[in-house]
Design a protein around this motif. Structure first.
Motif, PDB file in Angstrom:
ATOM      1  N   LEU A 136       3.738  62.828  15.131  1.00 14.28           N
ATOM      2  CA  LEU A 136       3.918  62.606  13.693  1.00 14.28           C
ATOM      3  C   LEU A 136       3.653  63.884  12.911  1.00 14.28           C
ATOM      4  O   LEU A 136       4.395  64.216  11.968  1.00 14.28           O
ATOM      5  CB  LEU A 136       2.988  61.491  13.217  1.00 14.28           C
ATOM      6  CG  LEU A 136       3.012  61.191  11.707  1.00 14.28           C
ATOM      7  CD1 LEU A 136       4.410  60.750  11.271  1.00 14.28           C
ATOM      8  CD2 LEU A 136       1.975  60.129  11.355  1.00 14.28           C
ATOM      9  N   LEU A 137       2.605  64.620  13.287  1.00 13.22           N
ATOM     10  CA  LEU A 137       2.290  65.886  12.628  1.00 13.22           C
ATOM     11  C   LEU A 137       3.451  66.865  12.759  1.00 13.22           C
ATOM     12  O   LEU A 137       3.818  67.554  11.794  1.00 13.22           O
ATOM     13  CB  LEU A 137       1.016  66.483  13.220  1.00 13.22           C
ATOM     14  CG  LEU A 137      -0.290  65.754  12.910  1.00 13.22           C
ATOM     15  CD1 LEU A 137      -1.408  66.242  13.824  1.00 13.22           C
ATOM     16  CD2 LEU A 137      -0.689  65.948  11.462  1.00 13.22           C
ATOM     17  N   ALA A 138       4.039  66.922  13.947  1.00 10.65           N
ATOM     18  CA  ALA A 138       5.170  67.819  14.179  1.00 10.65           C
ATOM     19  C   ALA A 138       6.377  67.402  13.334  1.00 10.65           C
ATOM     20  O   ALA A 138       7.060  68.251  12.745  1.00 10.65           O
ATOM     21  CB  ALA A 138       5.535  67.831  15.656  1.00 10.65           C
ATOM     22  N   LEU A 139       6.629  66.098  13.261  1.00 11.22           N
ATOM     23  CA  LEU A 139       7.760  65.598  12.478  1.00 11.22           C
ATOM     24  C   LEU A 139       7.574  65.916  10.995  1.00 11.22           C
ATOM     25  O   LEU A 139       8.514  66.379  10.320  1.00 11.22           O
ATOM     26  CB  LEU A 139       7.901  64.087  12.678  1.00 11.22           C
ATOM     27  CG  LEU A 139       8.983  63.399  11.831  1.00 11.22           C
ATOM     28  CD1 LEU A 139      10.363  63.975  12.147  1.00 11.22           C
ATOM     29  CD2 LEU A 139       8.952  61.889  12.052  1.00 11.22           C
ATOM     30  N   TRP A 157      -8.346  68.823  11.211  1.00  9.33           N
ATOM     31  CA  TRP A 157      -8.826  70.099  11.753  1.00  9.33           C
ATOM     32  C   TRP A 157     -10.113  70.528  11.066  1.00  9.33           C
ATOM     33  O   TRP A 157     -11.040  71.019  11.703  1.00  9.33           O
ATOM     34  CB  TRP A 157      -7.741  71.162  11.606  1.00  9.33           C
ATOM     35  CG  TRP A 157      -8.131  72.520  12.099  1.00  9.33           C
ATOM     36  CD1 TRP A 157      -8.266  73.657  11.363  1.00  9.33           C
ATOM     37  CD2 TRP A 157      -8.450  72.887  13.450  1.00  9.33           C
ATOM     38  NE1 TRP A 157      -8.642  74.706  12.157  1.00  9.33           N
ATOM     39  CE2 TRP A 157      -8.759  74.269  13.449  1.00  9.33           C
ATOM     40  CE3 TRP A 157      -8.500  72.190  14.653  1.00  9.33           C
ATOM     41  CZ2 TRP A 157      -9.121  74.955  14.606  1.00  9.33           C
ATOM     42  CZ3 TRP A 157      -8.856  72.877  15.814  1.00  9.33           C
ATOM     43  CH2 TRP A 157      -9.163  74.239  15.774  1.00  9.33           C
ATOM     44  N   ASN A 158     -10.184  70.329   9.740  1.00 13.68           N
ATOM     45  CA  ASN A 158     -11.413  70.640   9.003  1.00 13.68           C
ATOM     46  C   ASN A 158     -12.573  69.767   9.476  1.00 13.68           C
ATOM     47  O   ASN A 158     -13.721  70.223   9.549  1.00 13.68           O
ATOM     48  CB  ASN A 158     -11.211  70.436   7.500  1.00 13.68           C
ATOM     49  CG  ASN A 158     -10.277  71.453   6.872  1.00 13.68           C
ATOM     50  OD1 ASN A 158      -9.233  71.085   6.328  1.00 13.68           O
ATOM     51  ND2 ASN A 158     -10.623  72.720   6.928  1.00 13.68           N
ATOM     52  N   ILE A 159     -12.261  68.510   9.814  1.00 15.69           N
ATOM     53  CA  ILE A 159     -13.302  67.604  10.316  1.00 15.69           C
ATOM     54  C   ILE A 159     -13.790  68.075  11.671  1.00 15.69           C
ATOM     55  O   ILE A 159     -14.994  68.141  11.925  1.00 15.69           O
ATOM     56  CB  ILE A 159     -12.765  66.160  10.399  1.00 15.69           C
ATOM     57  CG1 ILE A 159     -12.440  65.622   9.008  1.00 15.69           C
ATOM     58  CG2 ILE A 159     -13.790  65.244  11.081  1.00 15.69           C
ATOM     59  CD1 ILE A 159     -11.766  64.256   9.021  1.00 15.69           C
ATOM     60  N   LEU A 160     -12.859  68.402  12.554  1.00 14.10           N
ATOM     61  CA  LEU A 160     -13.230  68.853  13.893  1.00 14.10           C
ATOM     62  C   LEU A 160     -14.085  70.116  13.833  1.00 14.10           C
ATOM     63  O   LEU A 160     -15.031  70.272  14.614  1.00 14.10           O
ATOM     64  CB  LEU A 160     -11.968  69.112  14.720  1.00 14.10           C
ATOM     65  CG  LEU A 160     -12.182  69.503  16.188  1.00 14.10           C
ATOM     66  CD1 LEU A 160     -12.947  68.415  16.938  1.00 14.10           C
ATOM     67  CD2 LEU A 160     -10.834  69.766  16.864  1.00 14.10           C
ATOM     68  N   LEU A 216      -7.345  61.342  16.971  1.00 15.02           N
ATOM     69  CA  LEU A 216      -6.220  61.261  16.042  1.00 15.02           C
ATOM     70  C   LEU A 216      -5.319  62.490  16.119  1.00 15.02           C
ATOM     71  O   LEU A 216      -4.096  62.374  15.990  1.00 15.02           O
ATOM     72  CB  LEU A 216      -6.732  61.066  14.613  1.00 15.02           C
ATOM     73  CG  LEU A 216      -7.343  59.697  14.313  1.00 15.02           C
ATOM     74  CD1 LEU A 216      -7.935  59.663  12.916  1.00 15.02           C
ATOM     75  CD2 LEU A 216      -6.292  58.592  14.467  1.00 15.02           C
ATOM     76  N   LEU A 217      -5.905  63.663  16.328  1.00 10.90           N
ATOM     77  CA  LEU A 217      -5.087  64.871  16.455  1.00 10.90           C
ATOM     78  C   LEU A 217      -4.149  64.768  17.655  1.00 10.90           C
ATOM     79  O   LEU A 217      -2.985  65.177  17.581  1.00 10.90           O
ATOM     80  CB  LEU A 217      -5.975  66.112  16.579  1.00 10.90           C
ATOM     81  CG  LEU A 217      -6.566  66.656  15.272  1.00 10.90           C
ATOM     82  CD1 LEU A 217      -7.640  67.699  15.563  1.00 10.90           C
ATOM     83  CD2 LEU A 217      -5.475  67.261  14.395  1.00 10.90           C
ATOM     84  N   VAL A 218      -4.650  64.214  18.754  1.00 11.90           N
ATOM     85  CA  VAL A 218      -3.820  64.045  19.950  1.00 11.90           C
ATOM     86  C   VAL A 218      -2.814  62.912  19.744  1.00 11.90           C
ATOM     87  O   VAL A 218      -1.612  63.067  19.999  1.00 11.90           O
ATOM     88  CB  VAL A 218      -4.696  63.762  21.191  1.00 11.90           C
ATOM     89  CG1 VAL A 218      -3.823  63.421  22.394  1.00 11.90           C
ATOM     90  CG2 VAL A 218      -5.582  64.964  21.488  1.00 11.90           C
ATOM     91  N   PHE A 219      -3.294  61.785  19.263  1.00  8.34           N
ATOM     92  CA  PHE A 219      -2.439  60.603  19.099  1.00  8.34           C
ATOM     93  C   PHE A 219      -1.334  60.838  18.065  1.00  8.34           C
ATOM     94  O   PHE A 219      -0.195  60.368  18.240  1.00  8.34           O
ATOM     95  CB  PHE A 219      -3.308  59.412  18.684  1.00  8.34           C
ATOM     96  CG  PHE A 219      -2.543  58.134  18.490  1.00  8.34           C
ATOM     97  CD1 PHE A 219      -2.068  57.423  19.582  1.00  8.34           C
ATOM     98  CD2 PHE A 219      -2.285  57.651  17.216  1.00  8.34           C
ATOM     99  CE1 PHE A 219      -1.353  56.236  19.406  1.00  8.34           C
ATOM    100  CE2 PHE A 219      -1.577  56.478  17.031  1.00  8.34           C
ATOM    101  CZ  PHE A 219      -1.107  55.765  18.130  1.00  8.34           C
TER     102      PHE A 219
END
Length: 199
Positions: free
Chosen positions: A20-23, A94-97, A13-16
């Motif tokens: 969206l995270l950047a936006l 990130w907390n999950i990873l 999900l972080l990669v995919f």
């Protein structure tokens, strides 16, 4: 198995979701301000403290005395949108990873609540906190603290991978419906005062 699931899907999900995270980060910077991320110390597994990260949803607006305005006044339209869609929770991947959280588990609450729990309520720290949980799909912030803790403990006593998958599916439905976002009359949910506050 649960940890492998968390690692695999958090990386995916972080990669995919990177665009969206950047936006969202850019929009938070434009509409709400800096810093883009909100971080806060929360208790996790066995009450060990960790730094929770989320997208910021409230401004730093103050009154004439320099005191922060109430949550409802600092939570603007874009902040409400992030909360109602749970997009503000995405940095918790990130907390999950890192192994501090899981996709499913009791939500990590404030450190200041730790001395207020009774023995039963304290059991919520027997597992890793989650981005979503049994309480979140059964009322989210619109239920009482007593009900929330009862649901957290039920999850711990009945955990299974099937239950986690069911909670994740119900979470998607809740997010789409945008239900249970806040308690009546509150921007989110009132503070926890102790184990007997609902009596």
């Amino acid at each position: 198995m649960k940890r492998l699931f968390d690692i695999f899907f958090s990386v995916f999900l972080l990669v995919f979701l990177l665009p969206l995270l950047a936006l969202i980060a850019i929009l938070v910077w434009v509409f709400i301000g800096r810093p883009v991320l909100f971080s806060q110390i929360r208790p996790g597994l066995n009450e060990e403290l960790f730094t929770l990260v989320k997208f910021r949803t409230m401004t730093n607006e103050t009154d004439s005395n320099g005191e922060l305005l109430g949550d409802s006044l600092r939570l603007g339209r874009f902040g409400r949108f992030l909360r109602s869609t749970s997009l503000d929770e995405l940095p918790e991947l990130w907390n999950i990873l890192k192994g501090e959280m899981s996709f499913v588990g009791p939500r990590p609450l404030l450190v200041e609540y730790l001395p207020l729990y009774n023995d039963q309520q304290r059991r919520r720290h027997d597992v890793k906190p989650g981005v979503t949980g049994w309480a979140q799909v059964n009322g989210r912030n619109a239920i009482s603290w007593t009900e929330r803790f009862e649901l957290d403990i039920w999850y711990i006593d009945h955990w299974s991978l099937f239950l986690d998958v069911r909670i994740l599916w119900l979470t998607v439905k809740k997010v789409i419906a945008r239900s249970g976002i806040s308690e009546d009359g509150q921007a989110t949910m009132s503070s926890f005062k102790g184990p007997f506050e609902d009596i």
